[in-house]
Motif scaffolding. Structure first.
Motif, mmCIF file in Angstrom:
data_model
loop_
_atom_site.group_PDB
_atom_site.id
_atom_site.type_symbol
_atom_site.label_atom_id
_atom_site.label_comp_id
_atom_site.label_asym_id
_atom_site.label_seq_id
_atom_site.Cartn_x
_atom_site.Cartn_y
_atom_site.Cartn_z
ATOM 1 N N ALA A 149 0.912 -1.115 -0.031
ATOM 2 C CA ALA A 149 0.072 -0.101 -0.019
ATOM 3 C C ALA A 149 0.940 1.221 -0.040
ATOM 4 O O ALA A 149 0.155 2.517 -0.110
ATOM 5 C CB ALA A 149 -0.865 0.027 1.224
ATOM 6 N N THR A 150 2.232 0.998 0.467
ATOM 7 C CA THR A 150 3.292 2.266 0.163
ATOM 8 C C THR A 150 4.361 1.687 -0.671
ATOM 9 O O THR A 150 4.727 0.490 -0.420
ATOM 10 C CB THR A 150 3.462 3.253 1.269
ATOM 11 N N ARG A 151 5.023 2.682 -1.137
ATOM 12 C CA ARG A 151 6.381 2.198 -1.659
ATOM 13 C C ARG A 151 7.329 3.247 -1.012
ATOM 14 O O ARG A 151 6.981 4.435 -0.767
ATOM 15 C CB ARG A 151 6.267 2.589 -3.340
ATOM 16 N N GLU A 152 8.551 2.925 -1.161
ATOM 17 C CA GLU A 152 9.770 3.809 -0.662
ATOM 18 C C GLU A 152 10.811 3.806 -1.776
ATOM 19 O O GLU A 152 11.271 2.886 -2.204
ATOM 20 C CB GLU A 152 10.315 3.551 0.591
ATOM 21 N N ALA A 153 11.188 4.992 -2.215
ATOM 22 C CA ALA A 153 12.256 5.014 -3.383
ATOM 23 C C ALA A 153 13.655 4.879 -2.546
ATOM 24 O O ALA A 153 13.925 5.298 -1.300
ATOM 25 C CB ALA A 153 12.250 6.544 -3.963
ATOM 26 N N SER A 308 15.826 2.446 -7.039
ATOM 27 C CA SER A 308 14.589 1.099 -7.104
ATOM 28 C C SER A 308 13.380 1.875 -6.352
ATOM 29 O O SER A 308 13.620 2.693 -5.514
ATOM 30 C CB SER A 308 14.925 -0.178 -6.247
ATOM 31 N N VAL A 309 12.334 1.207 -6.475
ATOM 32 C CA VAL A 309 11.129 1.713 -5.577
ATOM 33 C C VAL A 309 10.533 0.601 -5.214
ATOM 34 O O VAL A 309 9.280 0.340 -5.576
ATOM 35 C CB VAL A 309 10.091 2.651 -6.353
ATOM 36 N N PRO A 310 11.096 -0.206 -4.047
ATOM 37 C CA PRO A 310 10.265 -1.338 -3.522
ATOM 38 C C PRO A 310 8.910 -0.946 -3.043
ATOM 39 O O PRO A 310 8.934 0.123 -2.319
ATOM 40 C CB PRO A 310 11.460 -2.041 -2.787
ATOM 41 N N ASP A 311 8.065 -1.962 -2.936
ATOM 42 C CA ASP A 311 6.988 -1.994 -1.878
ATOM 43 C C ASP A 311 7.433 -1.877 -0.351
ATOM 44 O O ASP A 311 8.561 -2.353 -0.209
ATOM 45 C CB ASP A 311 5.896 -3.000 -2.301
ATOM 46 N N HIS A 312 6.564 -1.119 0.331
ATOM 47 C CA HIS A 312 7.207 -0.727 1.675
ATOM 48 C C HIS A 312 5.978 -1.650 2.830
ATOM 49 O O HIS A 312 6.215 -2.687 3.131
ATOM 50 C CB HIS A 312 7.432 0.555 1.984
ATOM 51 N N LEU A 313 5.137 -0.676 2.736
ATOM 52 C CA LEU A 313 3.884 -1.082 3.892
ATOM 53 C C LEU A 313 2.686 -1.902 3.321
ATOM 54 O O LEU A 313 2.359 -1.468 2.339
ATOM 55 C CB LEU A 313 3.316 0.165 4.697
ATOM 56 N N TRP A 314 2.655 -3.263 3.804
ATOM 57 C CA TRP A 314 1.658 -4.117 3.280
ATOM 58 C C TRP A 314 0.246 -3.803 4.321
ATOM 59 O O TRP A 314 0.544 -3.858 5.366
ATOM 60 C CB TRP A 314 1.903 -5.395 3.154
ATOM 61 N N VAL A 315 -0.787 -3.615 3.723
ATOM 62 C CA VAL A 315 -1.919 -3.198 4.668
ATOM 63 C C VAL A 315 -2.954 -4.522 4.368
ATOM 64 O O VAL A 315 -3.237 -4.945 3.143
ATOM 65 C CB VAL A 315 -2.542 -2.019 4.035
ATOM 66 N N ARG A 316 -3.709 -4.860 5.690
ATOM 67 C CA ARG A 316 -4.894 -5.949 5.381
ATOM 68 C C ARG A 316 -5.750 -5.438 6.297
ATOM 69 O O ARG A 316 -5.696 -5.257 7.357
ATOM 70 C CB ARG A 316 -4.158 -7.309 6.104
ATOM 71 N N TYR A 381 -6.309 1.453 -0.244
ATOM 72 C CA TYR A 381 -6.549 2.058 0.754
ATOM 73 C C TYR A 381 -5.973 3.629 1.342
ATOM 74 O O TYR A 381 -6.397 4.471 1.736
ATOM 75 C CB TYR A 381 -6.362 1.235 2.434
ATOM 76 N N LEU A 382 -4.438 3.556 1.059
ATOM 77 C CA LEU A 382 -3.725 4.743 1.309
ATOM 78 C C LEU A 382 -3.485 5.595 0.100
ATOM 79 O O LEU A 382 -2.801 6.621 0.065
ATOM 80 C CB LEU A 382 -2.296 4.525 1.937
ATOM 81 N N GLY A 383 -4.123 5.116 -1.093
ATOM 82 C CA GLY A 383 -4.127 5.953 -2.231
ATOM 83 C C GLY A 383 -2.748 5.924 -3.051
ATOM 84 O O GLY A 383 -2.677 6.549 -3.984
ATOM 85 N N ASP A 384 -2.134 4.779 -2.794
ATOM 86 C CA ASP A 384 -0.723 4.726 -3.522
ATOM 87 C C ASP A 384 -1.249 4.146 -4.816
ATOM 88 O O ASP A 384 -0.336 4.703 -6.108
ATOM 89 C CB ASP A 384 0.045 3.738 -3.055
ATOM 90 N N VAL A 385 -2.448 3.619 -5.358
ATOM 91 C CA VAL A 385 -2.691 3.094 -6.483
ATOM 92 C C VAL A 385 -4.270 3.706 -6.855
ATOM 93 O O VAL A 385 -5.028 3.837 -5.911
ATOM 94 C CB VAL A 385 -2.890 1.361 -6.426
ATOM 95 N N ALA A 386 -4.180 3.990 -8.222
ATOM 96 C CA ALA A 386 -5.618 4.664 -8.326
ATOM 97 C C ALA A 386 -6.819 3.394 -8.782
ATOM 98 O O ALA A 386 -6.278 2.339 -9.381
ATOM 99 C CB ALA A 386 -5.299 5.724 -9.352
ATOM 100 N N PRO A 416 0.963 8.242 -0.234
ATOM 101 C CA PRO A 416 1.201 8.080 1.110
ATOM 102 C C PRO A 416 3.065 7.903 1.335
ATOM 103 O O PRO A 416 3.314 7.721 0.332
ATOM 104 C CB PRO A 416 0.653 6.833 1.222
ATOM 105 N N HIS A 417 3.243 7.989 2.381
ATOM 106 C CA HIS A 417 4.893 7.892 2.733
ATOM 107 C C HIS A 417 4.851 7.215 4.153
ATOM 108 O O HIS A 417 4.217 7.640 5.104
ATOM 109 C CB HIS A 417 5.434 9.079 2.645
ATOM 110 N N CYS A 418 5.473 5.969 4.213
ATOM 111 C CA CYS A 418 5.632 5.273 5.314
ATOM 112 C C CYS A 418 7.278 4.968 5.467
ATOM 113 O O CYS A 418 7.981 4.558 4.428
ATOM 114 C CB CYS A 418 5.071 3.791 5.439
ATOM 115 N N ASN A 419 7.762 5.682 6.376
ATOM 116 C CA ASN A 419 9.293 5.452 6.583
ATOM 117 C C ASN A 419 9.795 4.699 7.853
ATOM 118 O O ASN A 419 11.027 4.891 8.252
ATOM 119 C CB ASN A 419 10.264 6.733 6.554
ATOM 120 N N THR A 420 8.788 3.912 8.294
ATOM 121 C CA THR A 420 9.067 2.988 9.567
ATOM 122 C C THR A 420 9.296 1.602 9.043
ATOM 123 O O THR A 420 8.478 1.076 8.273
ATOM 124 C CB THR A 420 8.021 3.090 10.485
#
Ligand SMILES: CC(C)(COP(=O)(O)OP(=O)(O)OC[C@H]1O[C@@H](n2cnc3c(N)ncnc32)[C@H](O)[C@@H]1OP(=O)(O)O)[C@@H](O)C(=O)NCCC(=O)NCCS
Length: 422
Positions: A149-153, A308-316, A381-386, A416-420
């Protein structure tokens, strides 16, 4: 699965927990699972301190037939803690799953499936609306309803004289260099402010505090290389920081950013200027938001290379009405969504009625306008994908009119941005 396997939860708050062979074994198992060395006694004490501070729940599977010391080390581990996720409109409890490992001797026998299934049931029983995790591999967690649900570059930025920011209004803030030992209160303030204003931000586990005070979890010792730049806003209050190390590379040096947290756009750019101003270093590598204002603030955007821009936070999503009521909506209107869920938690149709940026979401027996599975709902959910992209990927079904209505309601900034990392 044999009867010789025991599924147990550790009591980390018990007196003498640090000497409990099962606690020691559990820690040994996750260090092994994530390809790290054996923990020292001091490391174990620190780990226990942060696990207690987070109220982590640590579960393991022990093989009663294993001989000697091996018997104290579980063959599978699984943990969760609860923090909050900024959805873009509210802060909701998020069930953070972590430390998922299975020993090579016991893989592919369904241990992780059982631990995960039971754990998600526990999250539902605890009334937590959604679960999150980060994944070391890309094909494991979809079957349990999780989606990226988020990616981090990952960036590599040329900070030689080619690095120049455009003219921009300045607010009178400044960057100061700080000492990891004593700056934690300022960094904690920045983390809290960042969480408040950033869609996708997650409350941080307690090990961040130890690390930013100068403890290196990988080396199991004091981190003497960690440096900090802290931005003070015009009111003198911290609104950003960057934690970095510098490594010599031949005649030059490379700055590696480990943590970059800001609460304002000005802080973000001021800290980039600070990194570029580190003499003797002409390259900065590190993480960045997938949608990064730096690109548009540079005179020559090509100094900033995305490696690279790997996926980061997965939401369920577990509780559809609560989760959807907590997120932002971008148009007024109504729509019936039908969600399918292999584990049953999110199964069913709901009517979303959005007005003024928020929505009421209630179960309904009405015909659905749009159908999707719980995994796709997590991805959106977090708007990373339309919505349109997911529809073109065959992941959302409905008439063109209904898909257009869903897109108008659901799609909108900020990204969205998750850096944790956990
Ligand atoms: C990933 C890991 C936890 C899987 O544990 P496991 O007990 O072997 O998994 P299970 O036997 O319960 O498998 C559950 C399902 O996931 C699938 N699966 C497991 N590992 C997978 C992988 N690496 N890739 C794709 N699918 C995988 C299984 O095929 C099975 O599918 P099914 O139930 O739909 O048939 C384990 O291999 C491991 O410890 N890996 C190293 C650490 C790691 O990567 N942890 C995850 C980081 S959060």
């Amino acid at each position: 699965m044999t009867d010789d396997l025991r599924f147990e939860t550790l009591d980390l708050h018990a007196e003498g927990a640090s000497d409990d062979p099962r606690v020691r074994g559990w820690l040994d198992a996750i260090m092994r699972g994530f390809l790290q060395g054996r923990p020292t006694d001091a490391f174990r004490e620190k780990w226990l301190l942060v696990a207690r501070a987070d109220d982590a729940v640590n579960r393991g599977v022990w093989d009663a037939t294993a001989p000697g010391m091996a018997g104290a080390v579980p063959v599978a581990t699984f943990a969760h803690l609860t923090k909050t996720l900024n959805t873009g409109a509210a802060s909701v409890p998020a069930w953070m799953i972590t430390d998922v490992t299975v020993a090579p001797t016991h893989r592919r026998r369904g241990l992780m499936r059982r631990l995960m299934t039971e754990n998600l049931e526990a999250a539902v029983a605890a009334d937590v609306p959604l679960a999150v995790l980060t994944a070391s591999e890309g094909a494991i967690y979809q079957r349990f309803g999780f989606a990226p649900a988020t990616r981090e570059a990952r960036l590599r930025v040329d900070t030689s004289s080619r690095f120049r920011l455009r003219e921009r209004p300045h607010d009178g803030g400044r960057v100061v260099m700080a000492d990891p030992g004593s700056s934690w209160p300022a960094l904690a303030t920045v983390n809290a402010r960042h969480h408040e204003v950033t869609r996708g931000a997650l409350g941080r586990p307690a090990y961040y505090g130890e690390w930013l005070r100068g403890y290196d979890w990988e080396e199991q010792s004091e981190d003497r290389r960690l440096r900090l730049g802290v931005r003070l806003g015009p009111d003198g209050e911290p609104d950003g920081y960057v934690a970095y190390t510098v490594k010599e590379e031949g005649d030059s040096a490379e700055v590696k950013v480990h943590d970059f947290v800001t609460a304002t756009g000005t802080a973000h750019l001021d800290l980039w200027q600070f990194l570029a101003d580190i003499d003797l270093a002409e390259v900065v590598v590190g993480p960045a938001p997938a949608s990064d204002p730096l690109v548009h603030a540079l005179v020559d955007h090509r100094v900033r290379r995305v490696t690279s821009v790997p996926d980061h936070l997965w939401v369920r999503i577990l509780d559809v009405p609560r989760s959807l009521e907590a997120r932002p909506w971008f148009a007024d209107g109504t729509l019936v969504l039908e969600v399918s869920d292999p584990l049953g938690h999110a199964d069913g149709a709901v009517r979303v009625t959005a007005s003024g940026g928020r929505a009421s979401v209630v179960p309904t027996a009405d015909e659905p306008d749009v159908t999707l599975d719980v995994e796709t709902l997590g991805a959106l959910y977090l708007g990373d994908v339309a919505v349109d992209l997911m529809a073109r990927a065959g992941r959302v079904a409905g008439t063109d009119e209904a898909l257009g209505r869903f897109a108008a309601l659901a799609d909108g900034s900020p990204s969205p941005h998750c850096n944790t990392h956990f």
